[in-house]
Structures are given as C-alpha cells and as structure tokens.
Design an enzyme around this catalytic site. Structure first.
Site, short mmCIF file in Angstrom:
data_model
loop_
_atom_site.label_atom_id
_atom_site.label_comp_id
_atom_site.label_asym_id
_atom_site.label_seq_id
_atom_site.Cartn_x
_atom_site.Cartn_y
_atom_site.Cartn_z
N GLY A 13 41.72 10.48 -46.31
CA GLY A 13 42.65 10.73 -47.16
C GLY A 13 43.74 10.87 -46.32
O GLY A 13 45.22 10.96 -47.16
N ARG A 66 24.93 10.51 -62.20
CA ARG A 66 25.84 9.64 -62.27
C ARG A 66 26.58 10.80 -62.97
O ARG A 66 27.71 11.47 -63.19
CB ARG A 66 25.88 8.25 -62.26
CG ARG A 66 27.93 7.69 -62.15
CD ARG A 66 27.61 6.44 -62.38
NE ARG A 66 27.54 5.61 -61.81
CZ ARG A 66 27.02 5.56 -60.08
NH1 ARG A 66 28.23 5.84 -59.79
NH2 ARG A 66 26.54 4.17 -59.47
N LEU A 94 32.64 5.10 -61.23
CA LEU A 94 32.95 6.61 -62.41
C LEU A 94 32.13 5.74 -63.86
O LEU A 94 32.46 4.53 -63.42
CB LEU A 94 34.59 6.86 -62.44
CG LEU A 94 35.28 7.33 -61.76
CD1 LEU A 94 36.34 7.19 -62.17
CD2 LEU A 94 34.82 7.73 -60.97
N ASN A 108 43.25 3.81 -59.49
CA ASN A 108 42.85 3.09 -57.95
C ASN A 108 43.39 2.81 -57.00
O ASN A 108 44.22 1.98 -57.34
CB ASN A 108 41.33 2.34 -58.27
CG ASN A 108 40.08 2.02 -57.13
OD1 ASN A 108 40.01 2.55 -55.79
ND2 ASN A 108 39.93 1.09 -57.12
N HIS A 110 42.86 -0.31 -53.74
CA HIS A 110 42.25 -0.69 -53.25
C HIS A 110 42.34 -2.07 -52.23
O HIS A 110 43.39 -2.60 -52.39
CB HIS A 110 41.24 -2.32 -54.41
CG HIS A 110 39.58 -2.39 -53.66
ND1 HIS A 110 38.88 -2.26 -53.48
CD2 HIS A 110 39.62 -4.32 -53.38
CE1 HIS A 110 37.77 -3.04 -52.70
NE2 HIS A 110 38.85 -4.34 -52.47
N ASP A 146 36.07 -2.29 -58.72
CA ASP A 146 37.41 -1.68 -58.38
C ASP A 146 37.84 -2.79 -59.72
O ASP A 146 38.29 -4.28 -59.02
CB ASP A 146 37.39 -2.68 -57.19
CG ASP A 146 36.29 -1.48 -56.09
OD1 ASP A 146 37.36 -0.68 -56.63
OD2 ASP A 146 36.13 -2.00 -55.05
N THR A 173 49.37 0.77 -44.42
CA THR A 173 50.45 0.57 -44.54
C THR A 173 51.01 0.15 -45.33
O THR A 173 52.02 1.31 -46.32
CB THR A 173 51.01 -0.15 -43.42
OG1 THR A 173 50.75 0.13 -41.79
CG2 THR A 173 52.25 0.09 -43.15
N GLU A 175 49.27 0.17 -48.35
CA GLU A 175 48.68 1.07 -49.63
C GLU A 175 49.50 2.09 -49.75
O GLU A 175 50.04 2.97 -50.93
CB GLU A 175 47.08 1.45 -49.04
CG GLU A 175 46.29 0.82 -49.13
CD GLU A 175 44.59 0.64 -48.74
OE1 GLU A 175 44.97 1.65 -49.80
OE2 GLU A 175 44.33 0.24 -48.10
#
Ligand code: GAR
Length: 226
Positions: A13, A66, A94, A108, A110, A146, A173, A175
């Site tokens: 996180g 799912r 998802l 998202n 990545h 992705d 860093t 991100e």
C-alpha cells in the site's frame, strides 16, 4: 470537486500512502471512502486504518467465481458512494461487469512503460530483458490485464548489472508522484477519453510553467553534439 475514491489493493500500500499524503497536504482534492483488499494480510489495510479510513477484506478464495467476487466488491464500492476506483497494487484482473459499472472511472498503476511488460513482476521482466529505460504508467482500466488508455507515464533509467530491486525502488518513487497527479487531473475534470485516447485539458486557473520544454530521458546519456 472532491473525488470520492475507493482503493483496491493486495499488498503493502505505498501507493495508497502517497495518495493519502497528497490529500493531507492539499494537493489532491479527493477523499478515500474505502480501502478494499482481496488479501487479509495486505499491509495497505493497516496503513488505511492508521488514517481512519474504512477497510473491507473480501478474500477472493471465499468466492466461487471472479464474477461473484467482483459483485461483492461492487456492492461495497457503491454502498460507500465511490465515484472513482483506484487499483493500487491490486493483483487481480477485474471482470467485465465491474469494469462496466465504472466506465472511465477505474485507474490502475503499473511499474513499467506499458504496453511493455504487463503482468506480474514487471520490474523483473524489464531487468531480465535489459532495457535501458523503464518506468511507470497510470491508465484507465479495461477488462484486459494492465491495459487501457494511458493517462500518464514516467521514465527512469535502468542500469546494466543492477538488481531488480534497485530498479523497482526507482520506479516506485516515480509511481508515488504520477498516481496522485493523474487523480488530481480527474478531480479537476481535466481528462477526456476520446476514441481510446486520453486528452489532458489545460488548467483553467493556472498557466503551466515550462510547458514548452520537451521532457527527454536518454540512457546511456547522449554525448556532446547529439
Ligand atoms: C506497485 O509497484 C504497482 O505498480 C504494482 O504493484 C505495486 C504495489 O505497491 N502493480 C502492478 O504490478 C499491477 N499490475 P504498493 O502496494 O506499495 O503500492
């Protein structure tokens, strides 16, 4: 506008932390309504709790498909009034129905320059390939892994012989800066999705300094004359 955000995560996180910090520092006009994890032991849950953010664990192993798991996630997101969903190290695909419930409202991050190196351990994939530049991508989510229209990318150099972890640290860093930025653009209603491409509208209130300068990262560095 203050964005009502729901964060989905599976791990430590640190991206959640960066979003929280940017909110607290007044750079990001958002409120995190709920943090959801499919992993009961995800470190991101404790971070959320420390900031008194509501958490919910929906362990995917307790659902038969799912679709069932996704629909349980959706119920929580909707009950909490979430407008925008952030995948922040959420290591599951998802399904269609969840993606369609939030059209153009799921993001998202990545740790690679997509479309290169989607999937697990992108940093290892990039290091193994021997790229000289890698980076991170924030994109809108579609139902593929992705994949989806790119909002922002950042690049960092990758050095031969360095381990995966050094590259991963440099990417992380980055991100932590580009994810809150993408969200703030969304909060300010500055992103338009047309024909699968994202356009960033100019900030009405501020003229962007240095907007004419070309960002350029070349590694190994160019020598004089080039
Ligand atoms: C981040 O590097 C993120 O880009 C990656 O998981 C990590 C989570 O770190 N996501 C993916 O690989 C998605 N395919 P964090 O839990 O410290 O934010």
């Amino acid at each position: 506008m203050t964005l009502s955000v729901g964060v989905l995560l599976s791990g430590g996180g640190s991206n959640l932390q960066s979003i929280v910090d940017h909110i607290d520092e007044g750079f990001l006009e958002a409120r995190i309504r709920v943090v959801l994890s499919n992993e009961p032991k995800a470190g991101g849950l404790a971070r959320a709790q420390k900031h008194r953010i509501q958490t919910s664990v929906l362990d995917h192993r307790s659902y038969s498909s799912r679709e069932e798991h996704d629909s349980a996630l959706l119920k929580v997101l909707q009950a909490e009034g979430v407008e925008v969903v952030c995948l922040a190290g959420y290591m599951r695909l998802l399904g269609k129905s969840l993606v369609r419930a939030y059209p153009g409202r799921i993001l998202n991050i990545h740790p690679a320059l997509l479309p290169s190196f989607p999937g697990l351990d992108a940093q290892q994939q990039a290091a193994d390939y021997g790229v000289r530049i890698s980076g991170a991508t924030v994109h809108f989510v579609d139902e593929f892994l992705d994949h989806g229209p790119i909002i922002i990318q950042g690049a960092v150099p990758a050095y031969p012989g360095e381990g995966r972890d050094d590259l991963a640290r440099r990417i992380l860093t980055l991100e932590h800066r580009i994810y809150p930025q993408a969200l703030q653009w969304l909060a300010r209603d500055r992103l338009r999705l047309t024909d699968g491409r994202v356009h960033l509208l100019p900030d009405k209130e501020r003229s962007v300094k240095g907007s004419r300068s070309q960002p350029l990262l070349v590694n190994p560095p160019l020598e004089e004359g080039f």
